[in-house]
Design an enzyme around this catalytic site. Sequence first.
Site, PDB file in Angstrom:
ATOM      1  N   CYS A 130       0.831  -1.206   0.000  1.00  0.00           N
ATOM      2  CA  CYS A 130       0.000   0.000   0.000  1.00  0.00           C
ATOM      3  C   CYS A 130       0.866   1.258   0.000  1.00  0.00           C
ATOM      4  O   CYS A 130       1.945   1.290   0.596  1.00  0.00           O
ATOM      5  CB  CYS A 130      -0.897   0.024   1.227  1.00  0.00           C
ATOM      6  SG  CYS A 130      -2.010  -1.376   1.331  1.00  0.00           S
ATOM      7  N   GLY A 265      -5.094 -17.694  -6.174  1.00  0.00           N
ATOM      8  CA  GLY A 265      -5.843 -16.471  -6.372  1.00  0.00           C
ATOM      9  C   GLY A 265      -6.701 -16.472  -7.614  1.00  0.00           C
ATOM     10  O   GLY A 265      -7.851 -16.892  -7.607  1.00  0.00           O
TER      11      GLY A 265
END
Length: 303
Positions: A130, A265
Site C-alpha cells: 500500500c 488467487g
Amino acid sequence: MADLSVNIGELQLKNPVMTASGTFGYGEEFADFMDIARIGGIIVKGTTLHKREGNPYPRMAETPSGMLNAVGLQNKGVHYFVEHIYPRIKDIGTNMIVNVSGSAIEDYVETAAIINELVNIPAIELNISCPNVKQGGMAFGVTARGAEEVVSAVRKAYRKTLIVKLSPNVTDITEIARAAEAGGADSVSLINTLLGMAIDAERRRPLLSTVTGGMSGAAVKPIALRMVWQVARAVKIPVIGLGGIMNARDAVEFLLAGATAIQIGTANFIDPTVTLKVAEGINDYLDRHGYQSVRQIIGALEV
C-alpha cells in the site's frame, strides 16, 4: 493418504492450500460449490481501518494468461467486519485470516489491534504494498526500512501469527523479506501482483481507470517461483508462495522451491473448486513419489 499438515509459526494448517486475499471474498461466497472447511486457510479480502469505496470503473481487464485489477481495496472497514462479517465466518472449520491494509502506520496498528481481539481469527496477513501517504505515496514494502518499520509497529500491537505479504515491484525481494523478518514477522507471503497496464488501441485509452494495475494469473508464475526460491534461502521464517498457481503441479513446484504453504488467487475465478483439487493433487503427487508427508518436499529442489 499422506500427511498434508504444515505449520506457519504457531498456525496449524490441515493442508498447505490457502486462498489469496481478494479472490475468495469472505469464504462464504464459495460454500455452495464445496466444503470450504477442507481448505488449509482462507485469507479474506483486504480490510482497512475506515471504509473504502475503491477505484472508479473499469478496474479489471483480461490479459494473455492473466488479468489486471485496480479494485482499490474496496471494503466497509474493520468495525463493519467485526460487527457483521466476523459473526458469520467465525465458526468455519478452517483458519480464517484477515488481510490488513493501510495508508499510514497508525492505520495498520489500530486495525491489527482490533482484529487481535477476535478469538477465531488466528492470524493476519499484512499487505505492505500500500502507498504510504506520509511518505509521498511510496509503498511501505518497496524499501527495507519502510517494511521493517510497519512490521515492527504492528508486531507490538498484534500477538498472534503475523504474515507479511511482499511486493514483487522491488529491486531485491530478499532484502525486503529479511527486513520483515527483522521486524517480527512470523512468515512472509509472496508475490503480490506485478504492476502492469493494458491499452485499448482503437480508443487510444487505457483499459483501467487508474491506467496501471496489479497483474496476476498464470503469466506471473515464473517470476513468483523465482522470488519464492530466493526468499526461502534468505530467511528462517516460513514462506508462503503465490502467483500464477493454477493446478497441483504448480503448487508442488512452489513447495519444492521452499514454500511451506501456497495461496491460490486468480484460478478461483476460473474454477471455484480449484483449491480442493490442488490439495488432492498434492496428495496424489506425494503418493506417487512415496512420500509420507508434504513436509518432505518443502525446499527439496535439487540445484
